[in-house]
Design a protein around this motif. Sequence first.
Motif, PDB file in Angstrom:
ATOM      1  N   ASP A 415     -16.001  33.365  15.433  1.00 27.83           N
ATOM      2  CA  ASP A 415     -16.602  33.204  14.100  1.00 27.83           C
ATOM      3  C   ASP A 415     -15.578  32.636  13.118  1.00 27.83           C
ATOM      4  O   ASP A 415     -15.880  31.740  12.336  1.00 27.83           O
ATOM      5  CB  ASP A 415     -17.099  34.560  13.562  1.00 27.83           C
ATOM      6  N   LEU A 416     -14.371  33.177  13.170  1.00 30.39           N
ATOM      7  CA  LEU A 416     -13.350  32.750  12.203  1.00 30.39           C
ATOM      8  C   LEU A 416     -12.979  31.290  12.389  1.00 30.39           C
ATOM      9  O   LEU A 416     -12.929  30.526  11.427  1.00 30.39           O
ATOM     10  CB  LEU A 416     -12.076  33.603  12.358  1.00 30.39           C
ATOM     11  N   VAL A 417     -12.712  30.900  13.643  1.00 30.17           N
ATOM     12  CA  VAL A 417     -12.178  29.546  13.838  1.00 30.17           C
ATOM     13  C   VAL A 417     -13.291  28.499  13.849  1.00 30.17           C
ATOM     14  O   VAL A 417     -13.038  27.330  13.613  1.00 30.17           O
ATOM     15  CB  VAL A 417     -11.314  29.434  15.124  1.00 30.17           C
ATOM     16  N   THR A 418     -14.523  28.942  14.110  1.00 29.07           N
ATOM     17  CA  THR A 418     -15.622  27.979  14.191  1.00 29.07           C
ATOM     18  C   THR A 418     -16.361  27.851  12.862  1.00 29.07           C
ATOM     19  O   THR A 418     -16.706  26.758  12.438  1.00 29.07           O
ATOM     20  CB  THR A 418     -16.618  28.414  15.289  1.00 29.07           C
ATOM     21  N   LYS A 419     -16.611  29.000  12.237  1.00 29.83           N
ATOM     22  CA  LYS A 419     -17.431  28.967  11.017  1.00 29.83           C
ATOM     23  C   LYS A 419     -16.615  29.227   9.762  1.00 29.83           C
ATOM     24  O   LYS A 419     -17.042  28.888   8.665  1.00 29.83           O
ATOM     25  CB  LYS A 419     -18.522  30.042  11.095  1.00 29.83           C
ATOM     26  N   GLY A 420     -15.490  29.917   9.894  1.00 26.42           N
ATOM     27  CA  GLY A 420     -14.766  30.348   8.701  1.00 26.42           C
ATOM     28  C   GLY A 420     -15.574  31.425   8.007  1.00 26.42           C
ATOM     29  O   GLY A 420     -16.613  31.867   8.516  1.00 26.42           O
ATOM     30  N   SER A 421     -15.129  31.880   6.867  1.00 25.76           N
ATOM     31  CA  SER A 421     -15.887  32.910   6.159  1.00 25.76           C
ATOM     32  C   SER A 421     -15.679  32.748   4.663  1.00 25.76           C
ATOM     33  O   SER A 421     -14.542  32.696   4.200  1.00 25.76           O
ATOM     34  CB  SER A 421     -15.431  34.296   6.613  1.00 25.76           C
ATOM     35  N   PRO A 422     -16.781  32.662   3.918  1.00 30.67           N
ATOM     36  CA  PRO A 422     -16.640  32.474   2.473  1.00 30.67           C
ATOM     37  C   PRO A 422     -16.252  33.758   1.752  1.00 30.67           C
ATOM     38  O   PRO A 422     -16.043  33.764   0.546  1.00 30.67           O
ATOM     39  CB  PRO A 422     -18.042  32.021   2.042  1.00 30.67           C
ATOM     40  N   GLU A 423     -16.197  34.873   2.478  1.00 30.28           N
ATOM     41  CA  GLU A 423     -15.834  36.163   1.881  1.00 30.28           C
ATOM     42  C   GLU A 423     -15.065  36.949   2.939  1.00 30.28           C
ATOM     43  O   GLU A 423     -15.112  36.593   4.122  1.00 30.28           O
ATOM     44  CB  GLU A 423     -17.093  36.933   1.502  1.00 30.28           C
ATOM     45  N   PRO A 424     -14.342  38.019   2.562  1.00 29.47           N
ATOM     46  CA  PRO A 424     -13.603  38.769   3.584  1.00 29.47           C
ATOM     47  C   PRO A 424     -14.528  39.163   4.741  1.00 29.47           C
ATOM     48  O   PRO A 424     -15.584  39.754   4.519  1.00 29.47           O
ATOM     49  CB  PRO A 424     -13.088  39.987   2.817  1.00 29.47           C
ATOM     50  N   TYR A 425     -14.130  38.808   5.945  1.00 27.94           N
ATOM     51  CA  TYR A 425     -14.980  38.972   7.134  1.00 27.94           C
ATOM     52  C   TYR A 425     -14.796  40.361   7.713  1.00 27.94           C
ATOM     53  O   TYR A 425     -13.686  40.789   7.997  1.00 27.94           O
ATOM     54  CB  TYR A 425     -14.577  37.925   8.173  1.00 27.94           C
ATOM     55  N   ALA A 584     -22.524  16.585  10.652  1.00 28.10           N
ATOM     56  CA  ALA A 584     -21.908  16.974  11.921  1.00 28.10           C
ATOM     57  C   ALA A 584     -20.598  16.219  12.120  1.00 28.10           C
ATOM     58  O   ALA A 584     -19.592  16.793  12.546  1.00 28.10           O
ATOM     59  CB  ALA A 584     -22.866  16.698  13.076  1.00 28.10           C
ATOM     60  N   ARG A 585     -20.608  14.929  11.790  1.00 28.66           N
ATOM     61  CA  ARG A 585     -19.382  14.139  11.964  1.00 28.66           C
ATOM     62  C   ARG A 585     -18.249  14.720  11.122  1.00 28.66           C
ATOM     63  O   ARG A 585     -17.124  14.872  11.576  1.00 28.66           O
ATOM     64  CB  ARG A 585     -19.634  12.681  11.542  1.00 28.66           C
ATOM     65  N   GLU A 586     -18.588  15.062   9.884  1.00 30.46           N
ATOM     66  CA  GLU A 586     -17.563  15.581   8.965  1.00 30.46           C
ATOM     67  C   GLU A 586     -17.029  16.929   9.481  1.00 30.46           C
ATOM     68  O   GLU A 586     -15.826  17.143   9.585  1.00 30.46           O
ATOM     69  CB  GLU A 586     -18.196  15.714   7.571  1.00 30.46           C
ATOM     70  N   LYS A 587     -17.964  17.820   9.864  1.00 30.54           N
ATOM     71  CA  LYS A 587     -17.527  19.164  10.268  1.00 30.54           C
ATOM     72  C   LYS A 587     -16.807  19.150  11.618  1.00 30.54           C
ATOM     73  O   LYS A 587     -15.820  19.846  11.814  1.00 30.54           O
ATOM     74  CB  LYS A 587     -18.726  20.109  10.308  1.00 30.54           C
ATOM     75  N   LEU A 588     -17.319  18.355  12.536  1.00 29.99           N
ATOM     76  CA  LEU A 588     -16.672  18.299  13.854  1.00 29.99           C
ATOM     77  C   LEU A 588     -15.269  17.699  13.735  1.00 29.99           C
ATOM     78  O   LEU A 588     -14.332  18.151  14.391  1.00 29.99           O
ATOM     79  CB  LEU A 588     -17.525  17.474  14.826  1.00 29.99           C
ATOM     80  N   SER A 589     -15.116  16.697  12.850  1.00 27.85           N
ATOM     81  CA  SER A 589     -13.793  16.086  12.669  1.00 27.85           C
ATOM     82  C   SER A 589     -12.824  17.097  12.071  1.00 27.85           C
ATOM     83  O   SER A 589     -11.643  17.117  12.397  1.00 27.85           O
ATOM     84  CB  SER A 589     -13.864  14.886  11.719  1.00 27.85           C
ATOM     85  N   ARG A 590     -13.348  17.951  11.187  1.00 30.56           N
ATOM     86  CA  ARG A 590     -12.471  18.906  10.505  1.00 30.56           C
ATOM     87  C   ARG A 590     -12.132  20.087  11.423  1.00 30.56           C
ATOM     88  O   ARG A 590     -10.982  20.479  11.546  1.00 30.56           O
ATOM     89  CB  ARG A 590     -13.175  19.408   9.236  1.00 30.56           C
ATOM     90  N   ILE A 591     -13.148  20.622  12.097  1.00 37.39           N
ATOM     91  CA  ILE A 591     -12.923  21.855  12.877  1.00 37.39           C
ATOM     92  C   ILE A 591     -12.378  21.545  14.274  1.00 37.39           C
ATOM     93  O   ILE A 591     -11.634  22.325  14.840  1.00 37.39           O
ATOM     94  CB  ILE A 591     -14.228  22.688  12.929  1.00 37.39           C
ATOM     95  N   ARG A 592     -12.732  20.388  14.807  1.00 38.51           N
ATOM     96  CA  ARG A 592     -12.281  19.976  16.144  1.00 38.51           C
ATOM     97  C   ARG A 592     -12.507  21.072  17.178  1.00 38.51           C
ATOM     98  O   ARG A 592     -11.563  21.671  17.706  1.00 38.51           O
ATOM     99  CB  ARG A 592     -10.796  19.573  16.142  1.00 38.51           C
ATOM    100  N   PRO A 593     -13.760  21.369  17.497  1.00 38.86           N
ATOM    101  CA  PRO A 593     -14.061  22.412  18.489  1.00 38.86           C
ATOM    102  C   PRO A 593     -13.481  22.042  19.848  1.00 38.86           C
ATOM    103  O   PRO A 593     -13.373  20.857  20.166  1.00 38.86           O
ATOM    104  CB  PRO A 593     -15.589  22.426  18.530  1.00 38.86           C
ATOM    105  N   GLU A 594     -13.139  23.072  20.616  1.00 38.36           N
ATOM    106  CA  GLU A 594     -12.528  22.803  21.923  1.00 38.36           C
ATOM    107  C   GLU A 594     -13.571  22.646  23.019  1.00 38.36           C
ATOM    108  O   GLU A 594     -13.296  22.087  24.061  1.00 38.36           O
ATOM    109  CB  GLU A 594     -11.552  23.933  22.270  1.00 38.36           C
ATOM    110  N   THR A 595     -14.765  23.220  22.791  1.00 36.91           N
ATOM    111  CA  THR A 595     -15.806  23.136  23.821  1.00 36.91           C
ATOM    112  C   THR A 595     -17.141  22.787  23.166  1.00 36.91           C
ATOM    113  O   THR A 595     -17.317  22.947  21.953  1.00 36.91           O
ATOM    114  CB  THR A 595     -15.981  24.485  24.546  1.00 36.91           C
ATOM    115  N   LEU A 596     -18.074  22.382  24.025  1.00 42.28           N
ATOM    116  CA  LEU A 596     -19.416  22.073  23.525  1.00 42.28           C
ATOM    117  C   LEU A 596     -20.054  23.339  22.944  1.00 42.28           C
ATOM    118  O   LEU A 596     -20.759  23.294  21.942  1.00 42.28           O
ATOM    119  CB  LEU A 596     -20.259  21.534  24.691  1.00 42.28           C
TER     120      LEU A 596
END
Length: 630
Positions: A415-425, A584-596
Amino acid sequence: MGLTKEYDVIVVGAGHAGIEAALAAARKGMRTACFTTTLENIGAMNCNPSIGGPAKGHLVREIDALGGQMALTADATFLQMRLLNSGKGPAVQALRAQIDKRAYAWAMRLVLERTPNLDLKQAMVQEIVVEDGRVRGIVTATGIFYGAKAVVLSTGTYLHGRTIIGEVQRSSGPGGLAPAVGLTESLKRLGFEVGRFKTGTPPRVDGRTVDFSRMVRQDGDPEPHRFSFMSPLDHREQLPCWLTHTTPASHELIRRNLHRAPMFTGVIEGRGPRYCPSVEDKVVRFADKESHQVFLEPESRESHEMYVLGLSTSLPEEVQIELVRTVPGMEEAELMRPGYAIEYDYIVSTQLKPSLETKLVRGLFCGGQINGTSGYEEAAAQGLIAGINAACYVEGREPLVISRSEGYIGVLIDDLVTKGSPEPYRMLTSRAEFRMMLRQDNAHLRLTEKGREYGLVDDARWEVFVALRDGIEAERERLARTVVGPAPEVQRVLERLGSAPLKAGVTLEQLLRRPEVRYEHLVEMGLGRPDLDEAIWREVETQVKYAGYIAKEQQQVDRMRRMEARRIPPTLDYQALTGLSMEAREKLSRIRPETLGQASRISGVSPADVAVLMVHLDRLARARDRAEEA
Ligand SMILES: Cc1cc2nc3c(=O)[nH]c(=O)nc-3n(C[C@H](O)[C@H](O)[C@H](O)COP(=O)(O)OP(=O)(O)OC[C@H]3O[C@@H](n4cnc5c(N)ncnc54)[C@H](O)[C@@H]3O)c2cc1C
């Protein structure tokens, strides 16, 4: 600036994350140093004196299975333990312990001091030294350089800490300790995006000034519990907690003073944890509620200080004094410490890989509240993974990544590395999709082998685990194999339970699958094994009774695994994939997921985008195959 010592791993912070990180690295044989702004705050529980509860208890068990420390120290220092939701299904049951804060912190300090390969150091770290994109060491506020191949940051709520009580603001870490200055600037210079969060804590009162006869006593469970199967079952005397509530007078007082509440005057800028709201927030948000629960919890066996759960506040101190006195049983209460809010810097967690290494700097890892989480257990879980992976990085070994289907730790980090959190998780059971499989009772079955593989499960723990695992397997086999007929002692017990009598032979497994038949009934029928370890028969019972649900989840897990197995090249140019949506292009470029699989969980990446990615990955795979054939 002189070099004093060269380490393999440096951990910045000796809170719940830093402790696990430092122990993991040192136990894996790394020359490790653990820095803290003061040696007095090691293992400090800055907020509630408890560990565990829904989802958090699961994390503690998983930390234990991987060879971490939190469960063992909690077992050694608890004041009270309760199995929550014991009347409900196994997926939501959770162990919660009241902890002796002082004993816990001291025990943790001793564990650190007695661990080989580990140096403890009191110093404020102000700079991360990086060379050629790799971490090289740290510099302290007094200008000393310590070299390291890997660094773990676990700075909690200290970075540019600012505490707020009413109109009084101070540059401060938690509990009046010095804040950490300088490190945020170093991180920013390295290019990290840093945010600001807020959290808060209630006042503490002197137990000698409380009339407990006006409150409801809450005792621990009479039977002993433990987080770790390596701890002895302990029948120590447990301390009670006390339940009371706010009154219309409390709410009226808060409303009258909202103009002085930093939460509402704009003084507090950082986002706070939604699931631990302040009492002023609760009174405003739930205006029609006449009362909210308040629990008094002991902070230590040796002290009268009581934590007032439910009254988290940053109202002015004189309002807090009045406020606690509107609560039944606390009419004469004396405050020992006022509640306060604290703001601090954190790093945006989508800048991390699933290993908790930063994407920007090789060898730099982050774990704990610095990643935007809240809670001791969340911190410890990340610290453990960051520490293990810092050591793996030094060894040149693949990092340990727990998947969402293997543990709550996997859910948390993903959750943290894929989505981040707008508030303390905060970890919640609802965040996990495979709750039947990720039970607190089977954490050791899910993760001990991983802990062993990564060098943190010692021989003693391994032996106990193997005996448990093999015992469970053997009993399951016996239940599946053994056929029982309509013998009189069987029919008698079934009749008493209101269960249909047997007409023909059934396996013990089929019999146990009946909702009304428990393992102890098999024992009563002469078909169970009375000498079987409780941990074994309870696990067997759960596996048999919930086999249908577990099988269904397993199918979903298999689907997810297939997606996780599709790795995405780290250099993939998403902008060139015109079939993807702009978002999707913007978010995928920023987060750079390791898997599908990870890509599919990024908000804004639709199933259509996943299909485009899948087609592209297929094309890449075919091109690779052709190149290999040529
Ligand atoms: C006021 C308050 C209220 C809270 N309320 C809640 C709540 O409601 N619910 C909840 O779940 N959790 C709450 N918490 C959070 C809980 O205390 C933390 O989540 C947990 O302690 C985080 O652990 P950590 O190891 O990440 O950091 P911490 O326990 O904060 O430890 C940080 C460590 O880093 C060290 N450090 C920091 N910077 C440096 C530096 N530059 N150099 C050297 N050492 C450094 C510190 O000295 C310390 O040892 C609260 C915390 C506070 C302070």
